[in-house]
Design a protein around this motif. Structure first.
Motif, PDB file in Angstrom:
ATOM      1  N   ASP A 237       0.857  -1.177   0.000  1.00 46.63           N
ATOM      2  CA  ASP A 237       0.000   0.000   0.000  1.00 46.63           C
ATOM      3  C   ASP A 237       0.894   1.228   0.000  1.00 46.63           C
ATOM      4  OD1 ASP A 237      -2.247   1.555   0.027  1.00 46.63           O
ATOM      5  OD2 ASP A 237      -2.982   0.870   1.978  1.00 46.63           O
ATOM      6  N   TYR A 238       0.296   2.422  -0.119  1.00 47.21           N
ATOM      7  CA  TYR A 238       1.112   3.629  -0.182  1.00 47.21           C
ATOM      8  C   TYR A 238       0.396   4.816   0.444  1.00 47.21           C
ATOM      9  CZ  TYR A 238      -1.800   5.366  -4.045  1.00 47.21           C
ATOM     10  OH  TYR A 238      -2.854   5.824  -4.806  1.00 47.21           O
ATOM     11  N   ILE A 239       1.182   5.830   0.772  1.00 48.58           N
ATOM     12  CA  ILE A 239       0.668   7.162   1.085  1.00 48.58           C
ATOM     13  C   ILE A 239       1.282   8.111   0.074  1.00 48.58           C
ATOM     14  CG2 ILE A 239       0.216   6.807   3.540  1.00 48.58           C
ATOM     15  CD1 ILE A 239       2.953   7.957   4.158  1.00 48.58           C
ATOM     16  N   ARG A 240       0.661   9.272  -0.095  1.00 50.36           N
ATOM     17  CA  ARG A 240       1.113  10.152  -1.167  1.00 50.36           C
ATOM     18  C   ARG A 240       1.106  11.614  -0.718  1.00 50.36           C
ATOM     19  NH1 ARG A 240      -2.396  11.560  -6.043  1.00 50.36           N
ATOM     20  NH2 ARG A 240      -1.352  13.529  -5.569  1.00 50.36           N
ATOM     21  N   SER A 241       1.790  12.434  -1.520  1.00 51.54           N
ATOM     22  CA  SER A 241       1.790  13.872  -1.296  1.00 51.54           C
ATOM     23  C   SER A 241       0.425  14.438  -1.661  1.00 51.54           C
ATOM     24  CB  SER A 241       2.888  14.526  -2.133  1.00 51.54           C
ATOM     25  OG  SER A 241       2.741  14.188  -3.509  1.00 51.54           O
ATOM     26  N   PRO A 242       0.087  15.633  -1.169  1.00 47.18           N
ATOM     27  CA  PRO A 242      -1.236  16.206  -1.442  1.00 47.18           C
ATOM     28  C   PRO A 242      -1.498  16.401  -2.934  1.00 47.18           C
ATOM     29  CG  PRO A 242      -0.146  17.391   0.339  1.00 47.18           C
ATOM     30  CD  PRO A 242       0.874  16.478  -0.262  1.00 47.18           C
ATOM     31  N   GLU A 243      -2.760  16.362  -3.291  1.00 47.83           N
ATOM     32  CA  GLU A 243      -3.166  16.615  -4.677  1.00 47.83           C
ATOM     33  C   GLU A 243      -2.728  18.006  -5.107  1.00 47.83           C
ATOM     34  OE1 GLU A 243      -4.649  14.593  -6.706  1.00 47.83           O
ATOM     35  OE2 GLU A 243      -5.474  12.984  -5.460  1.00 47.83           O
ATOM     36  N   GLY A 244      -2.444  18.159  -6.397  1.00 51.86           N
ATOM     37  CA  GLY A 244      -2.136  19.479  -6.932  1.00 51.86           C
ATOM     38  C   GLY A 244      -0.658  19.805  -6.951  1.00 51.86           C
ATOM     39  N   GLY A 245       0.183  18.955  -6.366  1.00 52.96           N
ATOM     40  CA  GLY A 245       1.621  19.213  -6.382  1.00 52.96           C
ATOM     41  C   GLY A 245       2.217  18.983  -7.751  1.00 52.96           C
ATOM     42  N   LYS A 246       3.362  19.610  -7.992  1.00 53.44           N
ATOM     43  CA  LYS A 246       4.026  19.477  -9.286  1.00 53.44           C
ATOM     44  C   LYS A 246       4.523  18.055  -9.528  1.00 53.44           C
ATOM     45  CE  LYS A 246       7.929  21.547  -9.669  1.00 53.44           C
ATOM     46  NZ  LYS A 246       8.983  22.593  -9.792  1.00 53.44           N
ATOM     47  N   VAL A 247       4.992  17.416  -8.464  1.00 48.42           N
ATOM     48  CA  VAL A 247       5.511  16.044  -8.549  1.00 48.42           C
ATOM     49  C   VAL A 247       4.759  15.186  -7.539  1.00 48.42           C
ATOM     50  CG1 VAL A 247       7.537  14.558  -8.287  1.00 48.42           C
ATOM     51  CG2 VAL A 247       7.796  16.859  -9.257  1.00 48.42           C
ATOM     52  N   LEU A 248       4.265  14.046  -7.982  1.00 53.89           N
ATOM     53  CA  LEU A 248       3.620  13.101  -7.072  1.00 53.89           C
ATOM     54  C   LEU A 248       4.712  12.335  -6.308  1.00 53.89           C
ATOM     55  CD1 LEU A 248       1.243  11.368  -5.979  1.00 53.89           C
ATOM     56  CD2 LEU A 248       1.512   9.924  -8.026  1.00 53.89           C
ATOM     57  N   VAL A 249       4.678  12.433  -4.991  1.00 55.05           N
ATOM     58  CA  VAL A 249       5.612  11.689  -4.154  1.00 55.05           C
ATOM     59  C   VAL A 249       4.816  10.647  -3.379  1.00 55.05           C
ATOM     60  CG1 VAL A 249       7.320  11.813  -2.296  1.00 55.05           C
ATOM     61  CG2 VAL A 249       7.121  13.694  -3.942  1.00 55.05           C
ATOM     62  N   ARG A 250       5.246   9.383  -3.471  1.00 55.65           N
ATOM     63  CA  ARG A 250       4.565   8.304  -2.757  1.00 55.65           C
ATOM     64  C   ARG A 250       5.575   7.498  -1.947  1.00 55.65           C
ATOM     65  NH1 ARG A 250       1.126   5.646  -7.743  1.00 55.65           N
ATOM     66  NH2 ARG A 250       3.258   5.407  -8.533  1.00 55.65           N
TER      67      ARG A 250
ATOM     68  N   LEU B 284       7.847  10.528  -7.980  1.00 49.62           N
ATOM     69  CA  LEU B 284       9.029   9.959  -7.347  1.00 49.62           C
ATOM     70  C   LEU B 284       8.555   9.081  -6.195  1.00 49.62           C
ATOM     71  CD1 LEU B 284      12.014   9.583  -7.041  1.00 49.62           C
ATOM     72  CD2 LEU B 284      12.150  11.716  -5.747  1.00 49.62           C
ATOM     73  N   ASP B 285       8.613   7.770  -6.426  1.00 47.17           N
ATOM     74  CA  ASP B 285       8.209   6.799  -5.408  1.00 47.17           C
ATOM     75  C   ASP B 285       9.389   6.446  -4.513  1.00 47.17           C
ATOM     76  OD1 ASP B 285       5.551   6.479  -6.217  1.00 47.17           O
ATOM     77  OD2 ASP B 285       6.094   5.002  -7.746  1.00 47.17           O
ATOM     78  N   HIS B 286       9.071   6.109  -3.275  1.00 52.06           N
ATOM     79  CA  HIS B 286      10.050   5.579  -2.320  1.00 52.06           C
ATOM     80  C   HIS B 286       9.437   4.294  -1.766  1.00 52.06           C
ATOM     81  CE1 HIS B 286      12.206   9.537  -2.072  1.00 52.06           C
ATOM     82  NE2 HIS B 286      11.010   9.945  -2.476  1.00 52.06           N
ATOM     83  N   ILE B 287      10.131   3.179  -1.913  1.00 52.96           N
ATOM     84  CA  ILE B 287       9.532   1.897  -1.550  1.00 52.96           C
ATOM     85  C   ILE B 287      10.437   1.126  -0.601  1.00 52.96           C
ATOM     86  CG2 ILE B 287      10.430   0.758  -3.632  1.00 52.96           C
ATOM     87  CD1 ILE B 287       7.773  -0.903  -3.624  1.00 52.96           C
TER      88      ILE B 287
END
Length: 913
Positions: A241-254, A294-297
């Motif tokens: 599963d994942y968590i993510r950065s807030p909507e609307g950001g320039k880059v999706l970070v998960r 940019l994912d971090h796993i």
């Protein structure tokens, strides 16, 4: 690491000879072909097949240009079982529709990892072709290429598939031109079970459910990658599963991890830091991040601590996730690693070294920028000082030996995967960062940052060598007329990257002279690696006299002797430790520095106070200066409340406590150090409300160091507090209220002053521990009861008695524990024949080194000499024994020469305080 079962490949294999000049017998690809695009589909099977193996299947195409006419294609392929088409392992087409040369023959050259394709005709320069392959590989558990990992969710063991391609293992996942300069765009597709999620470098674009070979699967495709090197390809199939950065950001970070870890919030800290570092590096470098996400796993198993794959960074679980009992220091380590990997998005991913000989351009910059990231997020500099010193000290400790290596090699000297893997070390990372910090300081940060930004923009999606960096920095220097350097940046910096080691700058304040000399540990060390620069450096020497504004001189050679430093006041060189060199002084100046520290230590910056302690003890260890003179610099420590000077003093003084463990010096040093550390212990006791409020995010590790050193040296209030906390835990095992960052010391103290009951309790806790395992493992060795120590050794080496880790790891960890080291040495001597038969020649020398490094008596020396005489040792084992004997002889000599004087000084100094 478990042994993997290789897939048998029955192919004609050419015999590799040392004299062969055939292109397939060379480890570097010829410069005839240049890839532009891969289209790769992989299907990892997360269940065993009928033969009890985990496998993956795949097919790929690679589009490439012929840049030099040739009748041969060499492409990397390692441990892949390639399907044959009309008797050959690939098919070839020409992209403009014209006929491609027919394939004459193909084979796998196993030693150099090539699929060799000989053609009936020639590829035409300037034309584009496509090579198609189908293959099967083992989804092994060796943490290289495309591999599997296991984790537990509830009572169920699950399997995931992931990758580790750096440096030379993309070829184990699909045939490819597996060199960093041969960049291409990667179109990736994963076939996977429907209950799993598929991840890759790019954002997933489509998932289609279907049935293949009677199995219900999903097919997930991803956005094409930027132009990049093969070692940055990443693929994962898992049930995370994942968590993510807030909507609307320039880059999706998960942040991705096991479902329970995500539900418990263990990824929250990483998500916060990952976004902050990404924004900081963009601002500092003035170069935008080029992907949408940019994912971090967090993975159960990974060879390195982390891997900077573009668009998805992989980590081991413990190096990304933070549970509720995590200490602040452990959180800092997580943040530092995230900063390092995010910095790679620019240094390594966007701009990549041409070949592995310049790996420092990747790793040195990433390490340096991880410190800059901390400086940005922690402006008062306390953590920054700590991180800066960690990098410098880490490099000093390995770069001062005669068999060190330079930061940058010639391309020709590095060819094989084994040679490449060897340079992923502290010199590449920490020395690389240290010389970049020095470079930034003498250029000034505006010049340095502007030159870097131009460098990154010009070479985006390309490859570089060190001279490309010097060129852009020089251009900024040339535009800054106030900046005066003794020569070009290339001339200055080549001495720091093309020869190993570093200088010691010796300043004589009675004559005013400054000289440089190559600093080596071991007075009889002989350097057998020649240097065209004769081990001389262009050294930017900075200094202050009695706290006056700093001066700077460039020291250009050993014969270049400056005379600007004659003074009767104290003098301090290498301000804020920005230069990568050590500093020695005449005895009078060492005495004046010691006196100034006692009088007003804050007149000297914290990093320089740490430098003074580290330099003086390093010189004393090599008999360059007197040991008593070194000890005098520690008399001020009772007033010191900064972390960095204390931790360096702690490291050195613990070394001498171990060296004199069985002599009268030990007790005298304990009494002296107890008086030094008790004020620090009381200081933190007061500001932490008796050690109950210490998680302020900045001093956590310092609290731990102060508490540890106080208990180690026998401060009564520390010992009493530890026993009280531990007894409370024993009375209520389900409620451990001992603060996580103090458990290492509390457990050890309680076992050391307790008996069988305390030891048994720790053993029971250790058998079922997760978060606390390393603290409990250490505590078992703290007992002073000889019988309990024997039980500790027996239990820790018995795989059926505790955690399921390899024997090699168990005995190495146990040999490094002070109280158990003599017992492990006895165990090795008694069981040498079995150890020698059961373990490889790489493990045994390491074990010998660890278990003998503290030997320092004539009895120890005799045991060691007798052991060598009784056994026939060859190769690296014989070398390790010889080195152990020489080291022990030196320890015996040093102890005999210094013991009485040290005892007298320590006894007197303890009385005076």
């Amino acid at each position: 690491m478990a042994t993997t079962i290789a897939i048998t490949i029955i192919l004609s294999v050419a015999i590799l000879t040392t004299t062969s000049n055939e292109p397939w017998d060379k480890y570097r690809l010829p410069d005839t072909l240049k890839p532009s695009k891969y289209n790769v589909t992989l299907w990892p099977r997360l269940e065993k097949d009928d033969h009890g193996m985990y496998v993956f299947t795949g097919h790929s195409t690679v589009d490439f240009e012929c840049v030099k006419e040739t009748d041969m294609i060499l492409i990397h392929s390692n441990k892949l079982n390639l399907t044959k088409f009309n008797g050959h392992h690939a098919t070839l087409t020409r992209l403009d529709g014209a006929a491609a040369p027919a394939i004459k023959t193909t084979w796998l050259q196993e030693t150099t990892h090539y699929l060799v394709i000989q053609l009936n005709g020639k590829l035409v320069q300037g034309n584009f072709y496509q090579l198609n392959t189908r293959f099967q590989g083992e989804l092994a558990d060796d943490m290289t290429g495309f591999y599997r990992s296991h984790y537990t969710e509830g009572a169920e063991t699950k399997v995931l598939a992931t990758t580790q391609m750096e440096p030379t293992d993309a070829r184990k996942a699909f045939p490819c031109f597996d060199e960093p300069a041969l960049k291409a765009v990667f179109h990736m597709t994963l076939i996977h079970n429907r209950n799993t999620v598929a991840l890759a470098n790019g954002m997933e674009t489509e998932t289609v459910n279907t049935t293949m070979e009677g199995v219900e699967v999903s097919i997930t495709t991803f956005e094409p990658t930027p132009i990049m090197s093969t070692y940055l390809v990443v693929l994962v199939v898992c049930e995370f599963d994942y968590i993510r950065s807030p909507e609307g950001g320039k880059v999706l970070v998960r942040v991705w991890a096991g479902r329970q870890a995500i539900a418990e919030g263990q990824g929250d800290f990483a998500l916060e830091k990952a976004g902050s570092f990404l924004e900081f590096f963009e601002r500092y470098l003035n170069v935008t991040y080029r992907l949408k996400k940019l994912d971090h796993i967090a993975l159960p198993d990974l060879g390195p601590l982390a891997m900077e794959n573009w668009g998805m960074i992989t980590y081991t679980e413990k190096d990304l996730l933070c549970h509720q009992n995590q200490t602040e220091e452990e959180r800092h380590s997580v943040a530092k690693l995230i900063a390092h990997e995010v910095a790679h998005m620019w240094f390594g991913n966007l701009v990549t070294m041409k070949w592995w000989n310049d790996l420092w351009l990747n790793e040195g910059f990433a390490t340096y920028f991880s410190c800059l990231g901390f400086a940005a997020l922690e402006p008062d500099g306390k953590l920054t000082n700590q991180r800066v010193w960690n990098s410098i000290w880490g490099a000093f400790s390995v770069d001062a030996v005669a068999h060190s290596h330079p930061l940058s090699f010639t391309e020709e000297s590095m060819n094989t995967p084994a040679e490449i893997n060897k340079i992923f070390d502290s010199i590449t990372y920490n020395k690389g960062a240290s010389v970049l910090r020095m470079l930034s300081e003498f250029l000034t940060e505006p010049v340095f940052s502007k030159g870097l930004s131009n460098y990154l923009n010009e070479f985006a999606y390309k490859n570089t060598v060190s001279t490309d960096l010097w060129k852009h920095l020089q251009a900024e220097v040339d535009r800054t007329p106030t900046l005066q350097l003794p020569d070009t940046i290339e001339v200055i910096m080549n001495r720091w990257i093309l020869q190993m080691g570093f200088p010691v700058i010796t300043i004589d304040t009675t004559t005013g002279t400054i000289r440089q000399k190559h600093f080596l540990t071991g007075l009889e060390s002989v350097v057998d690696r020649p240097s065209i620069y004769n081990y001389e450096w262009f050294v930017p020497v900075t200094w202050t006299k009695h706290g006056a504004p700093q001066d700077r001189k460039w020291l250009l050679s050993q014969s270049d002797v400056h005379k600007p430093t004659k003074t009767a006041e104290w003098m301090l060189a290498n301000l804020n430790m920005v230069g990568f060199y050590r500093v020695n002084y005449d005895q009078g100046n060492w005495e004046r520095l010691s006196a100034q520290l006692i009088r007003d230590h804050k007149a000297i910056p914290p990093l320089n106070r740490a430098q003074i302690v580290d330099d003086v003890f390093s010189f004393a260890k090599e008999n360059i200066i007197d040991m008593v003179l070194a000890l005098k610099t520690t008399r001020y420590l009772s007033k010191e409340t900064e972390y960095t000077p204390w931790v360096l003093a702690h490291n050195h003084l613990r070394h001498y406590l171990k060296k004199f463990r069985h002599t009268k010096v030990y007790g005298a040093m304990q009494r002296y150090l107890r008086k030094q550390v008790e004020p620090l212990f009381l200081h933190f006791k007061n500001i932490t409300a008796n050690w109950t409020k210490i998680r302020d995010g900045r001093y956590d590790r310092f609290h731990m160091t102060a508490f540890t050193f106080a208990c180690e040296t026998g401060v009564d209030s520390c010992m009493d507090l530890s026993r009280d906390w531990f007894n409370s835990w024993m009375n209520n095992p389900q409620d451990n209220v001992i603060l996580p960052n103090l458990r290492h010391t509390v457990y050890c103290c309680a076992v050391a002053t307790g008996g069988v009951q305390e030891w048994d309790f720790v053993w029971q806790m250790f058998k079922n521990a997760t978060d606390d395992a390393r603290h409990l493992h250490y505590a078992l060795s703290c007992t002073k009861d000889p019988q309990l120590l024997k039980r500790s050794l027996q239990y820790l080496l018995d795989p059926t008695m505790g955690h399921n880790i390899s024997f090699e790891r168990r005995i190495m960890e146990t040999a490094d524990l002070d109280n158990l080291q003599p017992l492990v040495w006895n165990y090795i001597r008694d069981n040498w024949s079995v150890l020698n038969d059961d373990h490889n020649s790489e493990f045994l020398p390491k074990l010998i080194t660890v278990v003998t490094e503290r030997l320092s008596t004539e009895f120890d020396l005799k045991q060691l000499v007798d052991f060598k005489a009784a056994h026939t040792a060859t190769g690296s084992v014989a070398k390790a024994l010889d080195q152990a004997i020489e080291r022990t002889k030196a320890n015996v000599k040093w102890t005999e020469e210094n013991q009485e004087r040290l005892f007298q000084w320590l006894t007197s100094a303890a009385r005076q305080q």
